[in-house]
Enzyme design. Structure first.
Site, PDB file in Angstrom:
ATOM      1  N   GLY A  42      25.446   6.703  36.231  1.00 31.98           N
ATOM      2  CA  GLY A  42      26.730   5.692  36.877  1.00 31.98           C
ATOM      3  C   GLY A  42      28.302   5.893  36.700  1.00 31.98           C
ATOM      4  O   GLY A  42      29.012   6.725  35.612  1.00 31.98           O
ATOM      5  N   ASP A  44      28.714   4.596  33.193  1.00 36.93           N
ATOM      6  CA  ASP A  44      28.711   5.618  32.018  1.00 36.93           C
ATOM      7  C   ASP A  44      28.684   6.932  31.204  1.00 36.93           C
ATOM      8  O   ASP A  44      29.702   7.393  31.227  1.00 36.93           O
ATOM      9  CB  ASP A  44      27.048   4.500  31.349  1.00 36.93           C
ATOM     10  CG  ASP A  44      26.992   4.557  29.738  1.00 36.93           C
ATOM     11  OD1 ASP A  44      28.413   5.006  29.035  1.00 36.93           O
ATOM     12  OD2 ASP A  44      25.821   5.180  29.004  1.00 36.93           O
TER      13      ASP A  44
END
Ligand code: AR6
Length: 192
Positions: A42, A44
């Site tokens: 995602g 991150d």
């Protein structure tokens, strides 16, 4: 179809936009991280990919020094933005959705608040958030959007050091949900 809303709270502009968090040129962007601070999928994954290895190096140092057992949910730490447009990344960890009765709302609010506080204490003026916990962590976005907007609003009512807070939604449908929520909250009724 307009895809942005904005509103002033005190001296701070809040913008809600559709976009990619890694493309924001705010002083800091917020990472929806996990307690390990070692990266993930995602937001991150996108931040570490685009920002480069300096971010992970600083995360490792934070783990070695301040948070050897990982960053507790609701807390936030700051690193360089590496190769990103943003000079800093503020890493926070939202709650994993487990039905809503396991302190999820409080922890999600804390994740926003800790990140905002860290921006202020570092003298930053602009910060961009993704929709924390509403991806891999499964927090229903209708509920999460209420907490995100309320928490930012309440913070800015007491704190006037920030120039701009941007809420960045990855998809048009997520943006539509945030806009719908904004219209139900008194302060945001004049949003345009
Ligand atoms: N820009 C803006 N928003 C994005 C982007 C992007 N580039 N990419 C995804 N989103 P998530 P979480 C949206 O899963 O739920 C990671 O593996 C996405 O559509 O990134 O807090 C971490 O390491 C969703 O609405 O974060 C953790 O293990 C929102 O960002 C875990 O996922 C958040 O989705 C954290 O899960």
């Amino acid at each position: 179809m307009f895809n942005m809303m904005e509103l002033m709270i005190g001296k701070t502009k809040i913008r809600i936009v559709q976009g990619d968090i890694t493309e924001q040129n705010t002083d800091a962007i917020v990472n929806a991280a996990n307690p390990s601070l070692m990266g993930g999928g995602g937001v991150d994954g996108a931040i570490h990919r685009k920002g480069g290895p300096k971010i992970l190096d600083e995360c490792k140092k934070i783990r070695e020094t301040k948070w050897p057992n990982g960053l507790p949910r609701g807390n936030a730490v700051i690193t360089t933005g590496g190769n990103l447009k943003a000079r800093y990344v503020i890493h926070t960890v939202g709650p994993i959705w487990r039905g809503g009765k396991h302190r999820e709302p409080g922890l999600l609010a804390e994740a926003y608040k800790s990140s905002l506080k860290l921006a202020v204490s570092n003298g930053l003026k602009t910060i961009a958030f993704p929709s924390i916990s509403t991806g891999a962590y499964g927090y229903p976005i209708e509920e999460a959007s209420k907490i995100a907007l309320k928490t930012v609003k309440e913070f800015l009512e007491k704190e006037d050091k920030l120039d701009e807070v941007v809420l960045v939604l990855f998809t048009q449908s997520d943006l539509d949900i945030y806009k719908k929520t904004a219209k139900t909250l008194e302060t945001f009724k004049n949003f345009h």
